[in-house]
Design a protein around this motif. Structure first.
Motif, PDB file in Angstrom:
ATOM      1  N   ILE A  69       1.042  -1.272  -0.001  1.00  0.00           N
ATOM      2  CA  ILE A  69      -0.112  -0.029  -0.002  1.00  0.00           C
ATOM      3  C   ILE A  69       0.937   1.145   0.008  1.00  0.00           C
ATOM      4  O   ILE A  69       0.641   2.096  -0.616  1.00  0.00           O
ATOM      5  CB  ILE A  69      -0.917   0.007   1.289  1.00  0.00           C
ATOM      6  N   ALA A  70       1.929   1.158   0.801  1.00  0.00           N
ATOM      7  CA  ALA A  70       2.821   2.595   0.949  1.00  0.00           C
ATOM      8  C   ALA A  70       3.596   2.613  -0.422  1.00  0.00           C
ATOM      9  O   ALA A  70       3.677   3.625  -0.946  1.00  0.00           O
ATOM     10  CB  ALA A  70       3.635   2.190   2.040  1.00  0.00           C
ATOM     11  N   ASP A  71       3.876   1.515  -0.919  1.00  0.00           N
ATOM     12  CA  ASP A  71       4.710   1.426  -2.329  1.00  0.00           C
ATOM     13  C   ASP A  71       3.751   2.021  -3.397  1.00  0.00           C
ATOM     14  O   ASP A  71       4.313   2.761  -4.305  1.00  0.00           O
ATOM     15  CB  ASP A  71       4.803   0.198  -2.757  1.00  0.00           C
ATOM     16  N   ILE A  72       2.662   1.808  -3.510  1.00  0.00           N
ATOM     17  CA  ILE A  72       1.662   2.084  -4.566  1.00  0.00           C
ATOM     18  C   ILE A  72       1.458   3.636  -4.231  1.00  0.00           C
ATOM     19  O   ILE A  72       1.376   4.389  -5.345  1.00  0.00           O
ATOM     20  CB  ILE A  72       0.278   1.447  -4.546  1.00  0.00           C
ATOM     21  N   HIS A  73       1.240   4.089  -2.975  1.00  0.00           N
ATOM     22  CA  HIS A  73       0.987   5.416  -2.736  1.00  0.00           C
ATOM     23  C   HIS A  73       2.323   6.430  -3.005  1.00  0.00           C
ATOM     24  O   HIS A  73       2.173   7.469  -3.572  1.00  0.00           O
ATOM     25  CB  HIS A  73       0.664   5.588  -1.122  1.00  0.00           C
ATOM     26  N   ALA A  74       3.318   5.868  -2.836  1.00  0.00           N
ATOM     27  CA  ALA A  74       4.714   6.126  -3.139  1.00  0.00           C
ATOM     28  C   ALA A  74       4.956   6.296  -4.631  1.00  0.00           C
ATOM     29  O   ALA A  74       5.322   7.582  -5.023  1.00  0.00           O
ATOM     30  CB  ALA A  74       5.874   5.515  -2.464  1.00  0.00           C
ATOM     31  N   ILE A  75       4.646   5.373  -5.321  1.00  0.00           N
ATOM     32  CA  ILE A  75       4.594   5.500  -6.841  1.00  0.00           C
ATOM     33  C   ILE A  75       3.732   6.761  -7.227  1.00  0.00           C
ATOM     34  O   ILE A  75       4.073   7.502  -8.091  1.00  0.00           O
ATOM     35  CB  ILE A  75       4.236   4.203  -7.481  1.00  0.00           C
ATOM     36  N   ASN A  76       2.586   6.780  -6.966  1.00  0.00           N
ATOM     37  CA  ASN A  76       1.490   7.618  -7.297  1.00  0.00           C
ATOM     38  C   ASN A  76       2.089   8.914  -7.067  1.00  0.00           C
ATOM     39  O   ASN A  76       1.486   9.979  -7.641  1.00  0.00           O
ATOM     40  CB  ASN A  76       0.002   7.291  -6.908  1.00  0.00           C
ATOM     41  N   ARG A  77       2.545   9.269  -5.783  1.00  0.00           N
ATOM     42  CA  ARG A  77       3.187  10.609  -5.494  1.00  0.00           C
ATOM     43  C   ARG A  77       4.167  11.195  -6.324  1.00  0.00           C
ATOM     44  O   ARG A  77       4.230  12.274  -6.882  1.00  0.00           O
ATOM     45  CB  ARG A  77       3.630  10.574  -4.141  1.00  0.00           C
ATOM     46  N   GLU A  78       5.059  10.139  -6.905  1.00  0.00           N
ATOM     47  CA  GLU A  78       6.112  10.463  -7.828  1.00  0.00           C
ATOM     48  C   GLU A  78       5.359  10.756  -9.202  1.00  0.00           C
ATOM     49  O   GLU A  78       5.951  11.827  -9.823  1.00  0.00           O
ATOM     50  CB  GLU A  78       7.224   9.236  -7.978  1.00  0.00           C
ATOM     51  N   LEU A  79       4.445   9.977  -9.592  1.00  0.00           N
ATOM     52  CA  LEU A  79       3.821  10.230 -10.823  1.00  0.00           C
ATOM     53  C   LEU A  79       3.206  11.472 -10.812  1.00  0.00           C
ATOM     54  O   LEU A  79       3.415  12.390 -11.646  1.00  0.00           O
ATOM     55  CB  LEU A  79       2.687   9.048 -11.136  1.00  0.00           C
ATOM     56  N   ASP A  80       2.442  11.779  -9.680  1.00  0.00           N
ATOM     57  CA  ASP A  80       1.755  13.298  -9.531  1.00  0.00           C
ATOM     58  C   ASP A  80       2.848  14.542  -9.466  1.00  0.00           C
ATOM     59  O   ASP A  80       2.604  15.203 -10.149  1.00  0.00           O
ATOM     60  CB  ASP A  80       1.049  13.329  -8.265  1.00  0.00           C
ATOM     61  N   ALA A  81       3.886  14.341  -8.827  1.00  0.00           N
ATOM     62  CA  ALA A  81       4.963  15.165  -8.823  1.00  0.00           C
ATOM     63  C   ALA A  81       5.650  15.436 -10.285  1.00  0.00           C
ATOM     64  O   ALA A  81       5.923  16.417 -10.432  1.00  0.00           O
ATOM     65  CB  ALA A  81       6.040  14.870  -7.787  1.00  0.00           C
ATOM     66  N   TYR A  82       5.756  14.159 -11.145  1.00  0.00           N
ATOM     67  CA  TYR A  82       6.427  14.505 -12.428  1.00  0.00           C
ATOM     68  C   TYR A  82       5.399  15.134 -13.361  1.00  0.00           C
ATOM     69  O   TYR A  82       5.675  15.989 -14.023  1.00  0.00           O
ATOM     70  CB  TYR A  82       6.755  13.333 -12.946  1.00  0.00           C
ATOM     71  N   ASN A  83       4.242  14.619 -13.296  1.00  0.00           N
ATOM     72  CA  ASN A  83       3.183  15.090 -14.355  1.00  0.00           C
ATOM     73  C   ASN A  83       1.634  14.600 -13.860  1.00  0.00           C
ATOM     74  O   ASN A  83       1.334  13.597 -13.719  1.00  0.00           O
ATOM     75  CB  ASN A  83       3.269  14.453 -15.763  1.00  0.00           C
ATOM     76  N   PRO A  84       0.926  15.621 -13.120  1.00  0.00           N
ATOM     77  CA  PRO A  84      -0.263  15.127 -12.686  1.00  0.00           C
ATOM     78  C   PRO A  84      -1.426  14.429 -13.573  1.00  0.00           C
ATOM     79  O   PRO A  84      -1.961  13.608 -13.103  1.00  0.00           O
ATOM     80  CB  PRO A  84      -1.060  16.619 -12.196  1.00  0.00           C
ATOM     81  N   ASP A  85      -1.250  14.587 -14.944  1.00  0.00           N
ATOM     82  CA  ASP A  85      -1.934  13.945 -15.862  1.00  0.00           C
ATOM     83  C   ASP A  85      -1.926  12.288 -15.741  1.00  0.00           C
ATOM     84  O   ASP A  85      -2.620  11.739 -16.141  1.00  0.00           O
ATOM     85  CB  ASP A  85      -1.839  14.439 -17.206  1.00  0.00           C
ATOM     86  N   LEU A  86      -0.702  12.008 -15.208  1.00  0.00           N
ATOM     87  CA  LEU A  86      -0.323  10.590 -15.182  1.00  0.00           C
ATOM     88  C   LEU A  86      -1.451   9.906 -14.384  1.00  0.00           C
ATOM     89  O   LEU A  86      -1.927   8.820 -14.397  1.00  0.00           O
ATOM     90  CB  LEU A  86       0.828  10.250 -14.599  1.00  0.00           C
ATOM     91  N   LEU A  87      -1.768  10.468 -13.017  1.00  0.00           N
ATOM     92  CA  LEU A  87      -2.889   9.889 -12.373  1.00  0.00           C
ATOM     93  C   LEU A  87      -4.164   9.715 -12.987  1.00  0.00           C
ATOM     94  O   LEU A  87      -5.245   9.226 -12.423  1.00  0.00           O
ATOM     95  CB  LEU A  87      -2.973  10.738 -10.760  1.00  0.00           C
TER      96      LEU A  87
END
Length: 181
Positions: A69-87
């Motif tokens: 769960i923490a891994d998925i949240h961490a990946i999604n935070r990185e996706l959001d920080a790089y490009n919010p459209d990825l989420l």
């Protein structure tokens, strides 16, 4: 396709029973700070921009000692920080290694369902990459998600242009030394 362990990118065509298939990109897990360029972050994130669906593959058996769960949240935070459209891309979770647990459900899978299916609508599929259990259902769901994605082509910036020359901006020179005997 995102895993929480390191490996090189692999592209594979996934053919389905009815002849309609798709390409899967196996992209290694991101590390914290990838959106800031830590590690190979930007290289991996650039590949993710080109995907239409994100599959998080996590260890459902707990054999790696990680918190999925923490891994998925961490990946999604990185996706959001790089490009919010990825989420905005559809996501699905493959809870792998169910061949290493008793039954088809455990506390990890239950927690994943509670956190992602119930709260965010992200489906969780228990699978075994070893036995193939659950993989068919996962792939059919991915194909359904892909069918709902926009069909128009997206043009991306070219990452490397061989016409510009090799090693053009490298901080070293290459010398060939010949010796005669």
């Amino acid at each position: 396709l995102m895993r929480s362990s390191a490996a090189s990118d692999v592209y594979k065509r996934q053919d389905m029973e009815d002849g309609n298939g798709f390409v899967i990109a196996d992209i290694p897990g991101l590390i914290e700070g990838a959106s800031d360029g830590v590690g190979l972050g930007h290289e991996f994130l650039r590949h993710i921009e080109r995907t239409k669906v994100i599959i998080h593959i996590v260890d459902a058996a707990g054999t790696e000692g990680r918190d999925p769960i923490a891994d998925i949240h961490a990946i999604n935070r990185e996706l959001d920080a790089y490009n919010p459209d990825l989420l905005k891309k559809p996501q699905v979770i493959a809870a792998n290694k169910i061949d290493a647990i008793y039954g088809n459900e455990n506390e990890i899978i239950s927690a994943l369902r509670a956190e992602f299916e119930e709260k965010e609508g992200i489906k969780v599929y228990p699978i075994s990459a070893v036995s193939g259990q659950g993989v068919r259902e996962l792939l059919f769901h991915v194909r359904e998600l892909l069918a709902k994605c926009p069909k128009e082509a997206v043009v991306y910036e070219q990452e490397f242009d061989p016409a510009l020359g090799f090693f053009k901006d490298e901080p070293y020179t290459i010398c060939l030394l010949y010796t005669s005997d």
